[in-house]
Write a protein that holds these residues in place. Structure first.
Motif, PDB file in Angstrom:
ATOM      1  N   ALA A 316     -53.821 -54.767  47.411  1.00  0.00           N
ATOM      2  CA  ALA A 316     -54.196 -55.164  45.951  1.00  0.00           C
ATOM      3  C   ALA A 316     -54.102 -56.628  45.535  1.00  0.00           C
ATOM      4  O   ALA A 316     -54.500 -56.924  44.608  1.00  0.00           O
ATOM      5  CB  ALA A 316     -53.141 -54.377  45.052  1.00  0.00           C
ATOM      6  N   ALA A 322     -61.599 -55.939  46.000  1.00  0.00           N
ATOM      7  CA  ALA A 322     -61.880 -55.667  44.525  1.00  0.00           C
ATOM      8  C   ALA A 322     -61.276 -54.884  43.631  1.00  0.00           C
ATOM      9  O   ALA A 322     -60.644 -55.096  42.710  1.00  0.00           O
ATOM     10  CB  ALA A 322     -63.517 -55.501  44.324  1.00  0.00           C
ATOM     11  N   ARG A 323     -60.654 -53.727  44.531  1.00  0.00           N
ATOM     12  CA  ARG A 323     -59.934 -52.706  43.732  1.00  0.00           C
ATOM     13  C   ARG A 323     -59.329 -51.638  44.804  1.00  0.00           C
ATOM     14  O   ARG A 323     -59.778 -51.439  45.636  1.00  0.00           O
ATOM     15  CB  ARG A 323     -60.695 -51.984  42.667  1.00  0.00           C
ATOM     16  CG  ARG A 323     -59.950 -50.627  42.013  1.00  0.00           C
ATOM     17  CD  ARG A 323     -61.055 -50.010  41.298  1.00  0.00           C
ATOM     18  NE  ARG A 323     -60.039 -49.031  40.289  1.00  0.00           N
ATOM     19  CZ  ARG A 323     -60.827 -48.089  39.489  1.00  0.00           C
ATOM     20  NH1 ARG A 323     -62.171 -48.259  39.236  1.00  0.00           N
ATOM     21  NH2 ARG A 323     -59.998 -47.135  38.801  1.00  0.00           N
ATOM     22  N   HIS A 325     -57.750 -47.963  45.120  1.00  0.00           N
ATOM     23  CA  HIS A 325     -57.434 -46.616  44.371  1.00  0.00           C
ATOM     24  C   HIS A 325     -56.306 -46.051  44.796  1.00  0.00           C
ATOM     25  O   HIS A 325     -56.153 -44.985  45.849  1.00  0.00           O
ATOM     26  CB  HIS A 325     -58.656 -45.600  44.414  1.00  0.00           C
ATOM     27  CG  HIS A 325     -59.887 -46.350  44.074  1.00  0.00           C
ATOM     28  ND1 HIS A 325     -60.480 -46.426  43.026  1.00  0.00           N
ATOM     29  CD2 HIS A 325     -60.946 -47.232  44.997  1.00  0.00           C
ATOM     30  CE1 HIS A 325     -61.627 -47.142  43.106  1.00  0.00           C
ATOM     31  NE2 HIS A 325     -61.710 -47.697  44.158  1.00  0.00           N
ATOM     32  N   ASP A 332     -53.127 -48.085  37.797  1.00  0.00           N
ATOM     33  CA  ASP A 332     -53.981 -47.036  38.261  1.00  0.00           C
ATOM     34  C   ASP A 332     -54.078 -45.883  37.318  1.00  0.00           C
ATOM     35  O   ASP A 332     -53.090 -45.475  36.321  1.00  0.00           O
ATOM     36  CB  ASP A 332     -53.717 -46.508  39.727  1.00  0.00           C
ATOM     37  CG  ASP A 332     -54.512 -45.533  40.319  1.00  0.00           C
ATOM     38  OD1 ASP A 332     -55.160 -45.906  40.988  1.00  0.00           O
ATOM     39  OD2 ASP A 332     -54.675 -44.415  39.905  1.00  0.00           O
ATOM     40  N   PHE A 352     -60.197 -48.240  49.028  1.00  0.00           N
ATOM     41  CA  PHE A 352     -60.417 -49.522  48.281  1.00  0.00           C
ATOM     42  C   PHE A 352     -61.562 -49.869  48.455  1.00  0.00           C
ATOM     43  O   PHE A 352     -62.456 -49.666  49.202  1.00  0.00           O
ATOM     44  CB  PHE A 352     -59.180 -50.362  48.658  1.00  0.00           C
ATOM     45  CG  PHE A 352     -59.375 -50.854  50.361  1.00  0.00           C
ATOM     46  CD1 PHE A 352     -60.260 -52.160  50.496  1.00  0.00           C
ATOM     47  CD2 PHE A 352     -58.972 -50.019  51.352  1.00  0.00           C
ATOM     48  CE1 PHE A 352     -60.648 -52.303  51.992  1.00  0.00           C
ATOM     49  CE2 PHE A 352     -59.277 -50.461  52.525  1.00  0.00           C
ATOM     50  CZ  PHE A 352     -60.033 -51.659  52.848  1.00  0.00           C
ATOM     51  N   ASP A 353     -61.893 -50.738  47.411  1.00  0.00           N
ATOM     52  CA  ASP A 353     -63.416 -51.550  47.590  1.00  0.00           C
ATOM     53  C   ASP A 353     -63.298 -52.791  47.889  1.00  0.00           C
ATOM     54  O   ASP A 353     -62.616 -53.741  47.487  1.00  0.00           O
ATOM     55  CB  ASP A 353     -64.074 -51.416  45.995  1.00  0.00           C
ATOM     56  CG  ASP A 353     -64.312 -50.010  45.665  1.00  0.00           C
ATOM     57  OD1 ASP A 353     -64.450 -49.051  46.505  1.00  0.00           O
ATOM     58  OD2 ASP A 353     -63.764 -49.661  44.400  1.00  0.00           O
ATOM     59  N   THR A 409     -66.746 -48.917  49.248  1.00  0.00           N
ATOM     60  CA  THR A 409     -65.604 -47.978  49.352  1.00  0.00           C
ATOM     61  C   THR A 409     -65.114 -47.700  50.715  1.00  0.00           C
ATOM     62  O   THR A 409     -65.783 -47.211  51.616  1.00  0.00           O
ATOM     63  CB  THR A 409     -65.708 -47.087  48.404  1.00  0.00           C
ATOM     64  OG1 THR A 409     -66.023 -47.035  47.228  1.00  0.00           O
ATOM     65  CG2 THR A 409     -64.414 -46.015  48.609  1.00  0.00           C
TER      66      THR A 409
END
Length: 442
Positions: A316, A322-323, A325, A332, A352-353, A409
């Motif tokens: 993170a 970028a993101r 999850h 979240d 994650f992306d 992703t």
């Protein structure tokens, strides 16, 4: 004697549940009964067992002593009335749903739009070939499930933790909708395992597992399981559930409700019809491998879960990401449900992306050293996968978008290695991504 469900803590039951002492050799571990068939004591016993009026093992396709211990143990850990083991998690989902779909032309399911790709294949291809219609809805919005219900709806299907984005459903809310509609709720509890979450306590009626994953824990054996909570009343709407309420020659001219008085008619149908007819059998050896894995379930899952949060927190804060999850992270979308329903954490599978072009995914994955690129999760080893190209590759672009899966992703399954080593491995691969992005911008 097998231990009752309520007598001991999960950490004790995962070792002892279902395991009677061997009266012959007095083995401490569960023996592997590696036999295809079992000798009947006499003709009358054989006749009664095949007529299903007397309990006993006839042929390993439908029952085996080693497999039976695993069934009892998983049922115990989930708090069910019984379980049927199968040869894989995919077959467990298939037979669980086939038993609910029953006869007739009108067959409809409501399912989470955030499911494992293989389950989506089953729903939209193989079951669709037989006239089953499916509506996919948001697992976090119970109202979406209420809006999708039809008179011919036969089940709700969702995952306790969604694969691959670790989406957490509002299961209590969905269960309220299901009870109002008189529809059974089927929950795939593979990613959570009963060490973190017990869907039957949150309103589910049936639980399925890919025991290959965290129950086994070592990536060495395929297995699945179907657990009945014993909570759904099949007799309340006899015309809707003829597979349980109508007499059939196959059941000796009885209905399953009459034949299985005091036991689970649902599991009887799963075992005696679908496992029997389709041969979705779990081998005794694989059952033994999964049994050994269950003995350390809570210890492993606690380590997996803690390490995954450490890794998620690192990701993170990385500029190449970028993101992330992960419901354990502040902000979240699943953080509220995680706090409410998952006091022991939300497991170790999340995604994650990348903050990079699509073309950066391959070099990033190939740059990892500890993470293994495989189509599996829940191993002692840390694993990586690219959902869009692997597990969810047969979904349409629209289905992937609804599931939150982009080309960038990346899914992780955090193993039992030292978290600092995993962070270092991800860090060096992500630094390469930053270099690639910088080069492209020049």
């Amino acid at each position: 004697m097998s231990l009752p469900v309520t007598d001991h803590d999960l950490s004790t039951r995962q070792i002892h549940a279902g395991a009677d002492h061997d009266p012959g050799q007095r083995t401490l571990t569960v023996p592997i009964y590696q036999s295809a068939a079992f000798e009947f004591p006499d003709y009358e016993a054989a006749r009664q067992m095949f007529a299903q009026t007397r309990a006993g093992f006839t042929y390993t396709r439908t029952g085996n002593p080693t497999v039976a211990v695993l069934e009892q143990r998983i049922s115990d850990l989930e708090g069910g009335v019984g379980a049927v083991a199968t040869g894989s998690g995919q077959s467990a989902v298939a037979v669980a749903l086939l038993a609910l779909l029953g006869q007739g032309e009108d067959k409809h399911l409501v399912a989470s739009e955030k499911l494992y790709g293989g389950t989506v294949d089953l729903l939209t291809d193989s079951l669709a070939d037989h006239g089953v219609e499916v509506d996919f809805v948001d697992p976090t919005v119970p109202g979406a499930w209420a809006a999708a219900v039809r008179p011919d709806t036969r089940a709700f299907l969702l995952e306790s933790i969604g694969n691959p984005l670790a989406t957490l459903p509002d299961l209590p809310g969905i269960a309220d909708v299901a009870r109002a509609a008189r529809v059974p709720v089927v929950v795939d509890n593979t990613l959570a395992s009963p060490a973190l979450y017990r869907p039957l306590e949150k309103g589910a009626d049936i639980v399925v597992h890919s025991a290959t994953k965290f129950l086994g824990g070592h990536g060495n054996a395929l297995a699945g399981a179907v657990v009945d909570g014993g909570t759904f009343d099949w007799s309340a709407q006899p015309a809707r559930w003829p597979q349980f309420t109508r007499a059939r020659a196959r059941w000796g001219g009885q209905s399953l409700l009459d034949k299985c008085a005091g036991a689970s008619p649902y599991l009887h149908l799963v075992r005696a019809k679908y496992v029997h007819d389709l041969g979705t059998t779990l081998s005794p050896f694989n059952a033994s491998q999964i049994l050994q894995g269950t003995e350390t379930l809570d210890l492993r899952v606690a380590r997996h879960t803690a390490s995954a949060l450490t890794v998620a927190e690192f990701l993170a804060g990385h500029p190449a990401v970028a993101r992330v999850h992960h419901p354990g992270l502040p902000g979240d979308p699943g953080a509220g449900i995680a706090a409410r329903d998952f006091p022991r954490g939300t497991g170790s599978v999340f995604s994650f992306d990348l903050a990079a072009p699509d073309a950066a995914v391959g070099p990033f994955i190939d740059g990892l050293r500890l993470f293994k690129l495989v189509a599996n999760i829940g191993d002692t080893r840390s694993l990586v996968a690219h959902p869009a190209a692997m597990t969810h590759c047969r979904l349409t672009p629209e289905q992937r978008r609804a599931g939150g899966i982009a080309e960038t992703t990346v899914r992780l399954s955090i193993g039992l290695e030292a978290p600092q080593d995993l962070v270092a491995d991800l860090g060096q691969a992500l630094d390469t991504v930053l270099e690639t992005v910088s080069t492209l911008r020049k």
